[in-house]
Design an enzyme around this catalytic site. Sequence first.
Site, PDB file in Angstrom:
ATOM      1  CG  HIS A  97       0.432   2.082  -9.680  1.00 43.03           C
ATOM      2  ND1 HIS A  97       0.527   1.646  -8.488  1.00 43.03           N
ATOM      3  CD2 HIS A  97      -0.514   2.648 -10.177  1.00 43.03           C
ATOM      4  CE1 HIS A  97      -0.936   2.361  -7.880  1.00 43.03           C
ATOM      5  NE2 HIS A  97      -1.354   2.803  -8.699  1.00 43.03           N
ATOM      6  CG  ASP A 134      -2.234   1.630   0.988  1.00 43.42           C
ATOM      7  OD1 ASP A 134      -1.982   1.089   0.078  1.00 43.42           O
ATOM      8  OD2 ASP A 134      -2.351   1.239   2.320  1.00 43.42           O
ATOM      9  CG  LEU A 189      10.280 -17.485  -2.867  1.00 44.44           C
ATOM     10  CD1 LEU A 189       9.284 -17.504  -2.261  1.00 44.44           C
ATOM     11  CD2 LEU A 189      11.131 -15.908  -3.544  1.00 44.44           C
TER      12      LEU A 189
HETATM   13  C1  FPP Z   1      -1.674  -0.319  -3.303  1.00 44.12           C
HETATM   14  O1  FPP Z   1      -1.609   0.937  -3.591  1.00 44.12           O
HETATM   15  C2  FPP Z   1      -1.308  -0.539  -4.905  1.00 44.12           C
HETATM   16  C3  FPP Z   1      -2.489  -0.981  -5.460  1.00 44.12           C
HETATM   17  C4  FPP Z   1      -3.074  -1.273  -5.720  1.00 44.12           C
HETATM   18  C5  FPP Z   1      -1.478  -1.229  -6.722  1.00 44.12           C
HETATM   19  C6  FPP Z   1      -0.274  -2.818  -5.930  1.00 44.12           C
HETATM   20  C7  FPP Z   1       0.950  -2.929  -7.492  1.00 44.12           C
HETATM   21  C8  FPP Z   1       2.265  -2.643  -7.354  1.00 44.12           C
HETATM   22  C9  FPP Z   1       2.991  -3.400  -6.328  1.00 44.12           C
HETATM   23  C10 FPP Z   1       2.849  -2.445  -8.817  1.00 44.12           C
HETATM   24  C11 FPP Z   1       2.665  -3.665  -9.746  1.00 44.12           C
HETATM   25  C12 FPP Z   1       2.623  -4.828  -9.534  1.00 44.12           C
HETATM   26  C13 FPP Z   1       3.456  -5.386  -9.952  1.00 44.12           C
HETATM   27  C14 FPP Z   1       3.395  -7.378  -9.149  1.00 44.12           C
HETATM   28  C15 FPP Z   1       3.480  -5.446 -11.257  1.00 44.12           C
HETATM   29  P1  FPP Z   1      -2.432   2.442  -3.570  1.00 44.12           P
HETATM   30  O2  FPP Z   1      -2.999   3.016  -5.280  1.00 44.12           O
HETATM   31  O3  FPP Z   1      -3.785   2.269  -2.798  1.00 44.12           O
HETATM   32  O4  FPP Z   1      -2.070   3.746  -2.419  1.00 44.12           O
HETATM   33  P2  FPP Z   1      -3.270   4.919  -2.448  1.00 44.12           P
HETATM   34  O5  FPP Z   1      -3.082   4.382  -0.447  1.00 44.12           O
HETATM   35  O6  FPP Z   1      -1.473   5.624  -1.591  1.00 44.12           O
HETATM   36  O7  FPP Z   1      -3.729   5.716  -3.125  1.00 44.12           O
END
Ligand code: FPP
Length: 252
Positions: A49, A32, A143
């Site tokens: 991201h 997050d 893994l």
């Molecule tokens: C939450 O942060 C994150 C996500 C919804 C997406 C997770 C994706 C990645 C870590 C990158 C891509 C992953 C792979 C495996 C290629 P948020 O966007 O909700 O952050 P915020 O709460 O600060 O708005």
Amino acid sequence: MSKDTVVLAPCVSFVLNSDVSKPPRHIAIIMDGNGRWARERGLPRIKGHEQGAHSVRAVTEACAELGVKFLTVYAFSTENWKRPREEIGALMALLEQFIAQELPGLMENNIRLQAIGRLADLPNNCQRALTNAIETTAGNTALTLILALSYSGRSEIIDAVRTLCCEAVAGRLDPEKVDAARFSAALYTRDFPDPDLLIRTSGEMRLSNFLLWQLSYTEIYVTEKLWPDFGKDDLRDAIAAYHKRERRFGGV
Ligand code: FPP
């Protein structure tokens, strides 16, 4: 007295996960804070991201080095489909690119890729990239990296209930025989052990519909770090905290 027993006071002792040579077998992560990381820098959310994808690579490498056997990352929830269309498109493109770019490294490091979730919801090109990487890495044994995609704990439980109901209606399952083991075997995670350690970044104290069944006895570690800033040292801190926990699984 075993080396795993700590004396707190003359008559109080408890058992720790203190065999620090043994890492948690399965780590699950709610990644997050990508959006906040980008906002703090005046960047579009997708840049968070992208940086988050670098953290996935670093943490996967660290897990392989430390001897963790399973790593599950919450990459896209069923609720994430409610995000703006541009962000979803960018995340799916990033996912496809990530899988293609990581495949040689996964092979080199003996890492198997798996995915859980309603994978049929993903765009066709993502499904193809995923299937290819899953098949290519199927024989790897160090893994297992599990991507939770179009995943939610509730939809997983509903899908399992449907599977079991169909079995029962077809006469292949006696409803009286449904127990925790039979139910677990109907989940997407049937081939994986339950997580020992759940890490959540960005300080939020929520499960956010992640692995609701599987996290029943998992140790939870929350850090204020935003996911794009989370690296190998942070993983080591989380594992060190885990080793200080007392796990009793409901016993005494
Ligand atoms: C939450 O942060 C994150 C996500 C919804 C997406 C997770 C994706 C990645 C870590 C990158 C891509 C992953 C792979 C495996 C290629 P948020 O966007 O909700 O952050 P915020 O709460 O600060 O708005």
